[in-house]
Scaffold this active site. Structure first.
Site, mmCIF file in Angstrom:
data_model
loop_
_atom_site.group_PDB
_atom_site.id
_atom_site.type_symbol
_atom_site.label_atom_id
_atom_site.label_comp_id
_atom_site.label_asym_id
_atom_site.label_seq_id
_atom_site.Cartn_x
_atom_site.Cartn_y
_atom_site.Cartn_z
ATOM 1 N N GLU A 49 0.834 -1.168 0.049
ATOM 2 C CA GLU A 49 0.145 -0.066 -0.032
ATOM 3 C C GLU A 49 0.771 1.236 -0.107
ATOM 4 O O GLU A 49 1.549 1.460 0.920
ATOM 5 C CB GLU A 49 -0.748 0.172 1.174
ATOM 6 N N LYS A 108 -6.795 -1.180 12.051
ATOM 7 C CA LYS A 108 -6.211 -1.688 10.800
ATOM 8 C C LYS A 108 -5.095 -0.971 10.479
ATOM 9 O O LYS A 108 -4.160 -1.256 9.994
ATOM 10 C CB LYS A 108 -7.006 -1.665 9.643
HETATM 11 C C1 MEV Z 1 -5.322 2.852 5.524
HETATM 12 O O1 MEV Z 1 -4.662 1.633 5.270
HETATM 13 C C2 MEV Z 1 -5.636 2.925 7.189
HETATM 14 C C3 MEV Z 1 -6.631 3.994 7.829
HETATM 15 O O2 MEV Z 1 -7.667 3.876 7.099
HETATM 16 C C4 MEV Z 1 -6.265 4.122 9.309
HETATM 17 C C5 MEV Z 1 -7.318 5.085 9.766
HETATM 18 O O3 MEV Z 1 -8.453 5.116 9.103
HETATM 19 O O4 MEV Z 1 -7.222 5.240 11.121
HETATM 20 C C6 MEV Z 1 -5.994 5.352 6.947
#
Ligand code: MEV
Length: 432
Positions: free
Chosen positions: A82, A268
């Protein structure tokens, strides 16, 4: 029923497997050639790691920088697909570098192994028998026949639990084993198989399932960092005052604290850091993920964020994380995959605890970066910049043109592969 072309697949050579797959999945010879390209992990070594190997998968390995962890400068390899993850961690680490970086700690490598006893006539009596013999059993475990004893680890505690079920009450015995520098799955299972018959002989009934628990509550790591209001303000290039950024972050954190839908996404983001390091170091990221998410639900039974944030008496933002981290630096794929070995060397860790402490710091950095961005400019701006670079590269821009093509896409507010191709063609035709 069609002929099963995969019958005996495991006995075939890698080339034979590739030919079967080529026919079955209609692959081109050029695709087969790509599958044969080796990274540092040779296909022959990969073939020794898992079954039915036909290729070695590649992912980018990026380096998160600017980390100061317990007073030491660290760089952290991430394996992740990512965009923005590595950049976000590096930025979060930079923003707390001059306020001391990350302070971390970790438990010993205590894993839980479970034995499920069924058909026990008198469960209370069985529990007492185990309690009475506990010290004797622990003494019995101090044999070098059992793993970890020679490294100073081994069985440290035996616990019992009674759980009601539709099969009647079950007696669950937990063996707590210090797995030292290994992840410990094999170690635990060896202990369980060694002790299950002995305990069974003592209490009767039937020892059914014997397996480690991935909910490693006795093997946590934690980290703490401080972000000053000055650093918070700088992170917005002065667009938002530091105290305001701090309030916005606390507000964003509160959302995760009260809503499991938000908390899962929040966690996540933490795992973006933790799992990327798990992959880089050859650790079992599924076990780590399972454990972290279950841990997030353990207290007061609603799913909670794994981090917490508050304002200290000097008006700084403090972030903290505590997370179970069953990771090893010996055994498993770390012994075979050269990339894992090199990543461990880059991390410069001598114990499993040191690795888990770095992972906790990275998880906190990742989370701070995400909620800071979400609470201020939004997540898409940084993402789109990186996406623009990816599109430019995918469109065929060489290293001289990537920046120019991606900048033009951002200026036009049109970030797509088609636009990258169009801009690239225009630039090339102007140059001809
Ligand atoms: C994306 O991989 C992770 C986020 O969605 C974490 C969050 O929303 O705190 C940006």
């Amino acid at each position: 029923m069609e002929n099963n072309v995969f019958e005996g697949f495991y006995k075939k050579t890698i080339n034979e497997r590739l030919q079967i797959l080529k026919l079955f999945s209609n692959l081109q010879e050029s695709e087969i050639d790509l599958l044969k390209v080796n990274g540092p992990l040779s296909i022959e070594s990969a073939d020794k790691m898992i079954e039915n190997v036909f290729a070695v998968h590649c992912l980018p390995v990026g380096l998160a920088v600017n980390f100061l962890i317990d007073g030491k400068q660290k760089v952290i390899p991430y394996v992740v697909e990512e965009p923005s993850v590595v950049a976000a961690a590096s930025n979060a680490a930079k923003l707390c570098y001059f306020s001391g970086g990350f302070q971390t700690g970790a438990d010993k490598s205590i894993m839980i192994g479970q034995i499920q006893f069924l058909e026990i006539k008198d469960i209370k009596k069985a529990q007492k028998q185990i309690e009475d013999k506990k010290e004797e059993l622990i003494q019995l475990s101090k044999t070098e026949e059992l793993p970890m004893v020679k490294y100073g680890g081994g069985l440290i505690e035996i616990q019992t639990r009674v759980i009601e079920s539709s099969y009647g009450p079950m007696l669950i015995v937990h063996l707590l084993v210090d797995c030292v520098d290994s992840m410990g799955a094999n170690t635990i299972n060896t202990y369980l198989e060694f002790f299950a018959p002995k305990i069974n002989e003592m209490i009767g009934g039937r020892a059914a399932i014997k397996i480690l628990s991935n909910l490693s509550i006795y093997r946590t790591a934690w980290a703490k960092a401080i972000w000053t209001q000055k650093a918070l303000e700088e992170s917005t290039k002065g667009a938002i005052k530091g105290d305001k950024v701090l309030d916005l972050i606390l507000e964003a954190y509160e959302f995760a604290r009260v809503d499991p839908f938000r908390a899962v996404t929040h966690n996540k983001g933490i795992m973006n850091g933790i799992s990327s390091i798990a992959l880089a170091t050859g650790n079992d990221w599924r076990a780590i993920e399972a454990s972290a998410h279950a841990y997030a639900s353990l207290n007061n039974s609603t799913y909670q964020p794994l981090t917490k944030y508050y304002k200290d008496k000097d008006g700084n933002l403090v972030g903290e994380i505590k997370v179970p981290l069953a990771v090893g630096i010996v055994g498993g794929s770390t012994t075979i995959n050269p990339t894992n070995k090199i990543c461990l060397k880059i991390l410069d860790v001598k114990t499993a605890q040191e690795l888990s402490r770095i992972m906790a710091a990275a998880g906190l950095a990742q989370n701070f970066a995400a909620i800071r961005a979400l609470a201020t400019e939004g997540i898409q701006r940084g993402h789109m910049k990186l996406h623009a670079r990816n599109f430019a590269a995918a469109a065929g821009a060489d290293s001289n043109l990537i920046d120019r093509v991606s900048r033009m896409m951002i200026e036009q507010n049109k970030i797509s592969l088609d636009n990258a191709k169009k801009i690239l063609e225009e630039l090339k035709s102007k140059n001809n």
